[in-house]
Design a protein around this motif. Structure first.
Motif, PDB file in Angstrom:
ATOM      1  N   GLU A 299      -2.220  12.919  -4.767  1.00 59.34           N
ATOM      2  CA  GLU A 299      -1.312  11.461  -4.674  1.00 59.34           C
ATOM      3  C   GLU A 299      -1.156  10.788  -3.303  1.00 59.34           C
ATOM      4  OE1 GLU A 299       2.071  12.366  -7.351  1.00 59.34           O
ATOM      5  OE2 GLU A 299       2.469  10.442  -6.853  1.00 59.34           O
ATOM      6  N   GLY A 300      -0.950  11.890  -2.359  1.00 61.78           N
ATOM      7  CA  GLY A 300      -0.907  11.534  -1.073  1.00 61.78           C
ATOM      8  C   GLY A 300      -2.211  10.774  -0.648  1.00 61.78           C
ATOM      9  N   PHE A 301      -3.156  11.495  -0.831  1.00 65.12           N
ATOM     10  CA  PHE A 301      -4.574  11.053  -0.410  1.00 65.12           C
ATOM     11  C   PHE A 301      -4.899   9.397  -0.923  1.00 65.12           C
ATOM     12  CE2 PHE A 301      -9.188  10.878  -1.300  1.00 65.12           C
ATOM     13  CZ  PHE A 301      -9.680  11.086  -0.310  1.00 65.12           C
ATOM     14  N   ALA A 302      -4.735   9.427  -2.169  1.00 58.79           N
ATOM     15  CA  ALA A 302      -4.607   8.098  -3.017  1.00 58.79           C
ATOM     16  C   ALA A 302      -3.908   7.072  -2.342  1.00 58.79           C
ATOM     17  CB  ALA A 302      -4.750   8.057  -4.317  1.00 58.79           C
ATOM     18  N   ASN A 303      -2.634   7.720  -1.951  1.00 61.57           N
ATOM     19  CA  ASN A 303      -1.364   6.492  -1.423  1.00 61.57           C
ATOM     20  C   ASN A 303      -1.967   6.078  -0.107  1.00 61.57           C
ATOM     21  OD1 ASN A 303       0.268   6.876  -3.785  1.00 61.57           O
ATOM     22  ND2 ASN A 303       1.617   8.422  -2.770  1.00 61.57           N
ATOM     23  N   GLU A 304      -2.731   6.587   0.762  1.00 60.74           N
ATOM     24  CA  GLU A 304      -3.074   6.079   1.805  1.00 60.74           C
ATOM     25  C   GLU A 304      -3.875   4.643   1.735  1.00 60.74           C
ATOM     26  OE1 GLU A 304      -3.887   8.754   5.382  1.00 60.74           O
ATOM     27  OE2 GLU A 304      -5.058   9.713   3.556  1.00 60.74           O
ATOM     28  N   ALA A 305      -4.377   4.437   0.464  1.00 59.33           N
ATOM     29  CA  ALA A 305      -5.106   3.157   0.319  1.00 59.33           C
ATOM     30  C   ALA A 305      -4.005   2.193  -0.472  1.00 59.33           C
ATOM     31  CB  ALA A 305      -6.468   3.549  -0.533  1.00 59.33           C
ATOM     32  N   ILE A 306      -3.318   2.989  -1.624  1.00 59.92           N
ATOM     33  CA  ILE A 306      -2.663   2.220  -2.627  1.00 59.92           C
ATOM     34  C   ILE A 306      -1.323   1.463  -1.547  1.00 59.92           C
ATOM     35  CG2 ILE A 306      -0.877   2.411  -4.677  1.00 59.92           C
ATOM     36  CD1 ILE A 306      -2.843   4.505  -5.492  1.00 59.92           C
ATOM     37  N   ASP A 307      -1.094   2.310  -0.790  1.00 63.23           N
ATOM     38  CA  ASP A 307       0.191   1.638   0.276  1.00 63.23           C
ATOM     39  C   ASP A 307      -0.134   0.372   0.702  1.00 63.23           C
ATOM     40  OD1 ASP A 307       1.947   3.675  -0.722  1.00 63.23           O
ATOM     41  OD2 ASP A 307       1.572   4.969   1.130  1.00 63.23           O
ATOM     42  N   ASN A 308      -1.318  -0.054   0.836  1.00 66.13           N
ATOM     43  CA  ASN A 308      -1.583  -1.123   1.207  1.00 66.13           C
ATOM     44  C   ASN A 308      -1.401  -2.664   0.440  1.00 66.13           C
ATOM     45  OD1 ASN A 308      -2.372  -0.171   3.803  1.00 66.13           O
ATOM     46  ND2 ASN A 308      -4.232   0.770   2.976  1.00 66.13           N
ATOM     47  N   VAL A 309      -1.336  -2.226  -0.797  1.00 67.64           N
ATOM     48  CA  VAL A 309      -1.060  -3.193  -1.783  1.00 67.64           C
ATOM     49  C   VAL A 309       0.304  -3.825  -1.546  1.00 67.64           C
ATOM     50  CG1 VAL A 309      -0.785  -3.968  -4.209  1.00 67.64           C
ATOM     51  CG2 VAL A 309      -2.402  -2.289  -3.526  1.00 67.64           C
ATOM     52  N   SER A 310       0.276  -5.187  -1.548  1.00 67.63           N
ATOM     53  CA  SER A 310       1.556  -5.753  -1.073  1.00 67.63           C
ATOM     54  C   SER A 310       2.358  -6.055  -2.409  1.00 67.63           C
ATOM     55  CB  SER A 310       1.442  -7.137  -0.267  1.00 67.63           C
ATOM     56  OG  SER A 310       0.701  -6.881   0.704  1.00 67.63           O
ATOM     57  N   ASP A 311       1.835  -6.277  -3.166  1.00 70.32           N
ATOM     58  CA  ASP A 311       2.373  -6.711  -4.564  1.00 70.32           C
ATOM     59  C   ASP A 311       3.147  -5.313  -5.090  1.00 70.32           C
ATOM     60  OD1 ASP A 311       2.670  -8.847  -6.919  1.00 70.32           O
ATOM     61  OD2 ASP A 311       2.173  -7.098  -7.793  1.00 70.32           O
ATOM     62  N   GLU A 312       4.325  -5.438  -5.111  1.00 66.79           N
ATOM     63  CA  GLU A 312       5.093  -3.993  -5.478  1.00 66.79           C
ATOM     64  C   GLU A 312       4.796  -3.727  -7.052  1.00 66.79           C
ATOM     65  OE1 GLU A 312       9.169  -4.053  -4.369  1.00 66.79           O
ATOM     66  OE2 GLU A 312       9.604  -2.072  -5.638  1.00 66.79           O
ATOM     67  N   ALA A 313       4.762  -4.636  -7.816  1.00 72.34           N
ATOM     68  CA  ALA A 313       4.494  -4.423  -9.203  1.00 72.34           C
ATOM     69  C   ALA A 313       3.093  -3.644  -9.349  1.00 72.34           C
ATOM     70  CB  ALA A 313       4.700  -5.263 -10.146  1.00 72.34           C
ATOM     71  N   ALA A 314       2.255  -4.291  -8.755  1.00 74.84           N
ATOM     72  CA  ALA A 314       0.972  -3.848  -8.772  1.00 74.84           C
ATOM     73  C   ALA A 314       0.656  -2.244  -8.271  1.00 74.84           C
ATOM     74  CB  ALA A 314      -0.315  -4.669  -7.978  1.00 74.84           C
ATOM     75  N   ARG A 315       1.237  -2.185  -6.998  1.00 74.16           N
ATOM     76  CA  ARG A 315       1.478  -0.897  -6.413  1.00 74.16           C
ATOM     77  C   ARG A 315       2.091   0.249  -7.356  1.00 74.16           C
ATOM     78  NH1 ARG A 315       4.236  -2.472  -1.548  1.00 74.16           N
ATOM     79  NH2 ARG A 315       5.960  -1.563  -2.553  1.00 74.16           N
ATOM     80  N   GLU A 316       3.059  -0.203  -8.003  1.00 74.69           N
ATOM     81  CA  GLU A 316       3.686   0.834  -8.929  1.00 74.69           C
ATOM     82  C   GLU A 316       2.582   1.252  -9.992  1.00 74.69           C
ATOM     83  OE1 GLU A 316       7.398  -0.803  -9.934  1.00 74.69           O
ATOM     84  OE2 GLU A 316       8.283  -0.432  -7.698  1.00 74.69           O
ATOM     85  N   GLU A 317       2.030   0.138 -10.673  1.00 74.84           N
ATOM     86  CA  GLU A 317       0.958   0.270 -11.559  1.00 74.84           C
ATOM     87  C   GLU A 317      -0.157   1.154 -11.317  1.00 74.84           C
ATOM     88  OE1 GLU A 317      -0.792  -3.289 -13.215  1.00 74.84           O
ATOM     89  OE2 GLU A 317      -2.328  -2.132 -14.102  1.00 74.84           O
ATOM     90  N   PHE A 318      -0.623   1.000  -9.889  1.00 71.25           N
ATOM     91  CA  PHE A 318      -1.747   1.885  -9.636  1.00 71.25           C
ATOM     92  C   PHE A 318      -1.096   3.446  -9.459  1.00 71.25           C
ATOM     93  CE2 PHE A 318      -3.383  -2.283  -7.596  1.00 71.25           C
ATOM     94  CZ  PHE A 318      -4.256  -2.518  -8.637  1.00 71.25           C
ATOM     95  N   SER A 319      -0.029   3.475  -8.831  1.00 73.83           N
ATOM     96  CA  SER A 319       0.391   4.864  -8.845  1.00 73.83           C
ATOM     97  C   SER A 319       0.721   5.347 -10.224  1.00 73.83           C
ATOM     98  CB  SER A 319       1.813   4.704  -8.039  1.00 73.83           C
ATOM     99  OG  SER A 319       1.771   4.237  -6.735  1.00 73.83           O
ATOM    100  N   ALA A 320       1.090   4.620 -11.351  1.00 74.40           N
ATOM    101  CA  ALA A 320       1.529   5.340 -12.339  1.00 74.40           C
ATOM    102  C   ALA A 320      -0.046   5.645 -13.203  1.00 74.40           C
ATOM    103  CB  ALA A 320       1.979   4.241 -13.316  1.00 74.40           C
ATOM    104  N   ALA A 321      -0.936   4.784 -12.889  1.00 74.14           N
ATOM    105  CA  ALA A 321      -2.366   5.146 -13.276  1.00 74.14           C
ATOM    106  C   ALA A 321      -2.991   6.536 -12.623  1.00 74.14           C
ATOM    107  CB  ALA A 321      -3.115   4.104 -13.108  1.00 74.14           C
ATOM    108  N   LEU A 322      -2.659   6.435 -11.380  1.00 71.59           N
ATOM    109  CA  LEU A 322      -2.941   7.799 -10.670  1.00 71.59           C
ATOM    110  C   LEU A 322      -2.263   8.912 -11.371  1.00 71.59           C
ATOM    111  CD1 LEU A 322      -4.178   9.055  -7.991  1.00 71.59           C
ATOM    112  CD2 LEU A 322      -2.076   8.608  -6.898  1.00 71.59           C
ATOM    113  N   ARG A 323      -1.120   8.761 -11.447  1.00 60.67           N
ATOM    114  CA  ARG A 323      -0.394  10.010 -12.125  1.00 60.67           C
ATOM    115  C   ARG A 323      -0.722  10.352 -13.641  1.00 60.67           C
ATOM    116  NH1 ARG A 323       3.905   7.802  -9.278  1.00 60.67           N
ATOM    117  NH2 ARG A 323       4.724   6.465 -10.804  1.00 60.67           N
TER     118      ARG A 323
END
Lengths: 435, 249
Positions: A401-425
């Motif tokens: 998760e941490g590895f992927a977050n280094e890229a996901i954290d660059n998404v500004s749209d918060e809901a999109a960021r959460e969606e990507f994190s959920a997809a990753l989980r």
């Protein structure tokens, strides 16, 4: 008119020629002809073509799925979206499934077919920006065979509050094809978030060639987030993003690839004027025999522009990842600031990653760098987490998760960021359940 | 509480610990001092369960149970804690996320169920404040780009939150200036309790001015060579370790 033949055609190329013959009178005839000519000269890309060395499309594409010439009857019930949704289903824009009534004032959407019928020279130029991806056989093929798509115009100065969602759907079924091109014209000073969501309603083999073109004016702030959902193992999909960016603008794009068959996301971006910034980020989650290819070409054709690329590829099973990034700094593009980074994490013995970052610099006052790493989970990091009480699997999950977050954290749209994190989980949970 | 008996440990063909025995009682702060390369960190890692070490003989009993066959997370759940000499950077994982994961993993292992997130965050913030850890740092990736002092404080913060039964501090003083050392020592002293014990591994006597040990053990060549009270640390500071390494050949 005769259709130019490809020397030593494969059966697939012959089938594509038949598709073109059927498509050549569907508007933008000149554009289609020129694009077909460009494709014909090259044929399907294969490993002898440098930009496609790791993704041999000619070998993968043996039987070409036919392209429909009219919308299908499918009328799926779609989940509600927080965004203003524009639906392209099985190759065709579907106003009946789209939220056209919710489009804010100053945002216009029209099908590509209607737009082509209007034959507006400016639109045609924006639709296939010269020199942007034109050398790529699949982008050329897309222009020759485009069935439909959406053309969105955002008025100058408009700040679009609700994200716009471009849903590119296929209804599924055995080997069907879709070839779409959409265009988003962002007027000077506009601000918007565009969500691209590609999904098969019933995952199966499919052949898809989608292009999304951004013509972004000056002083804009545009965010694009793409989620390319899983597909069947025999699916072949290419997503091309073409960006022409005017001066003093910000453009960022994040793509989540969840595997399935062969996927290639290719990005062609050019700075048309000075003082602009782009950021391209992405995460690919691959398992089984998935093959995912990220290829980008960033053209610093103007001075004082900044480009950032951060891609993370996570590979399990016997998956193959590809990262190819080329940053070109043209003569005169002084004060260019470019940094490109690709990191791959191999979770299994059978996974493989190919990375090829390249810089071509023809200006003398620039700061450019690139880095590519490929490795396994770090034993010291794992032990540290385990020593704090996390079981091995959970520790691995947190590190991934941490590895992927280094890229996901660059998404500004918060809901999109959460969606990507959920997809990753969800991807990680599936991994845990399989082992 | 901790009873190490005749512990022999190798890495490959190299013997690191050669018959180490040590006993630490509940409520005790035991210090291990010794020259570089004598196996002090190996002892810490073997107790915490790091891979790559082969225990060829002996046992380590925590509250009567031999822990050497347990996975690292099982040892943690039984109350063992190692404050690392070199805390590891975990990019992309927010410190708060990590702390939540660690606390909940240990709670689950003990059959306590997960703690409600708001309570947990409140506890973390309170503990951070007590150790002078800026709450902004809790949002940053764990240890990534932290200064040496910040990393060591983070170790003590974790120790305070996880409230272990037995804590090993591996060269916690290394790389700390005097102010940070005092903060860290205060953090440790605040946790001293009747039912908790500490094993403080250090090269220098300096740390022991701030964390007063009950017992001092001199370690050299993979064994405990001598055991005494706090005065032994002062003697070592004066004479060095030459009396202990000299017998080598």
């Amino acid at each position: 008119m005769s259709v130019q033949a490809i020397e030593t055609q494969t059966p697939a190329e012959a089938a594509l020629a038949r598709s073109f013959a059927a498509m050549q009178d569907k508007g933008a005839a000149e554009l289609r002809r020129a694009a077909w000519a460009a494709f014909s000269r090259k044929g399907l890309p294969n490993r002898r073509v440098e930009a496609w060395h790791y993704t041999d499309l000619r070998a993968a594409l043996r039987v070409v799925a036919p392209l429909g010439d009219a919308p299908t009857q499918a009328s799926p019930v779609l989940e509600k979206s927080r965004a203003v949704r524009l639906v392209v289903l099985d190759g065709f824009f579907r106003p009946d499934l789209s939220d056209l009534a919710a489009l804010p004032d100053g945002v216009a959407a029209q099908s590509l077919r209607e737009t082509l019928a209007g034959a507006d020279a400016d639109v045609l130029a924006a639709l296939a920006p010269s020199g942007l991806g034109g050398d790529d056989a699949v982008v050329a093929l897309n222009a020759a065979l485009m069935q439909d798509g959406v053309v969105v115009r955002i008025a100058p100065g408009l700040h679009v509050a609700r994200p716009l969602e471009l849903a590119i759907l296929t209804s599924g079924g055995p080997a069907h094809g879709a070839c779409t091109r959409s265009l988003i014209v962002a007027g000077d000073g506009s601000k918007a978030c565009v969500i691209e969501r590609s999904k098969a309603l019933a995952p199966s083999g499919a052949q898809e060639n989608h292009a999304l073109v951004f013509a972004v004016g000056s002083n804009c702030e545009i965010e694009h987030v793409a989620r390319i959902a899983p597909q069947g193992d025999d699916a072949i999909r290419v997503y091309s993003l073409l960006l022409a960016l005017a001066g003093n603008s910000d453009f960022k794009s994040f793509g989540l690839i969840e595997g399935g068959g062969l996927v290639r996301r290719q990005i062609f971006a050019r700075f048309e004027s000075e003082d602009s910034r782009v950021a391209f980020d992405g995460v690919s989650l691959l398992r089984a025999r998935h093959h995912a290819d990220i290829t980008l070409f960033i053209d610093h054709a103007s001075a004082r522009c900044v480009s950032r690329e951060r891609f993370r590829t996570i590979l399990d099973g016997e998956a193959t990842g590809v990262f190819q990034g080329k940053v070109v700094v043209r003569p005169g593009a002084q004060k260019t600031d470019g940094a490109m980074q690709s990191k791959a994490l191999l979770l299994s013995e059978g996974a493989a990653m190919n990375s090829k970052p390249e810089l071509e610099i023809f200006a003398d006052d620039v700061v450019c760098g690139h880095g590519a790493t490929c490795g396994r989970l770090d034993a010291d990091q794992l032990f540290y987490l385990e020593a704090r009480g996390l079981p091995r699997r959970e520790a691995e999950g947190l590190l991934i998760e941490g590895f992927a977050n280094e890229a996901i954290d660059n998404v500004s749209d918060e809901a999109a960021r959460e969606e990507f994190s959920a997809a990753l989980r969800a991807w990680l949970a599936a991994r845990e359940n399989n082992q | 509480m901790l009873e190490i008996k005749n512990l022999h440990v190798s890495i490959g063909d190299r013997k690191i610990l050669e018959g180490l025995s040590l006993s630490v009682k509940a409520g005790e702060v035991a210090a291990i001092m010794g020259p570089n390369g004598t196996g002090k960190s190996t002892l810490a890692y073997v107790l915490a369960g790091r891979e790559g070490y082969e225990v060829t003989e002996g046992e380590a009993l925590l509250d009567g149970e031999n822990i050497l066959g347990l996975e690292p997370h099982q040892r943690a759940a039984r109350g063992l804690f190692l404050a690392f000499q070199y805390p590891v950077e975990i990019p992309g994982v927010a410190t708060m996320t990590f702390l939540k994961a660690a606390l909940n993993a240990q709670r689950r292992a003990r059959g306590e169920g997960e703690a409600p997130t708001p309570d947990l965050m409140k506890r973390v913030r309170a503990a951070a404040k007590g150790l002078g850890v800026d709450s902004e740092i809790l949002k940053r990736a764990l240890n990534a780009g932290f200064s040496g002092g910040e990393k060591k404080r983070m170790e003590i913060l974790q120790m305070a939150l996880l409230a272990p039964r037995f804590a090993i501090l591996d060269e916690t003083d290394s790389g700390l200036d005097i102010d940070a050392l005092r903060v860290v020592a205060d953090g440790v002293n605040a946790l001293r309790a009747k039912d908790r014990a500490f094993l403080v591994i250090t090269h220098y006597q300096r740390l022991l001015n701030y964390i007063r040990p009950d017992t001092v053990h001199v370690m050299a060549r993979g064994r405990i060579m001598r055991t005494g009270g706090p005065e032994l640390a002062l003697e070592l500071e004066k004479n060095g370790y030459r009396d202990y390494v000299g017998e080598a050949a």
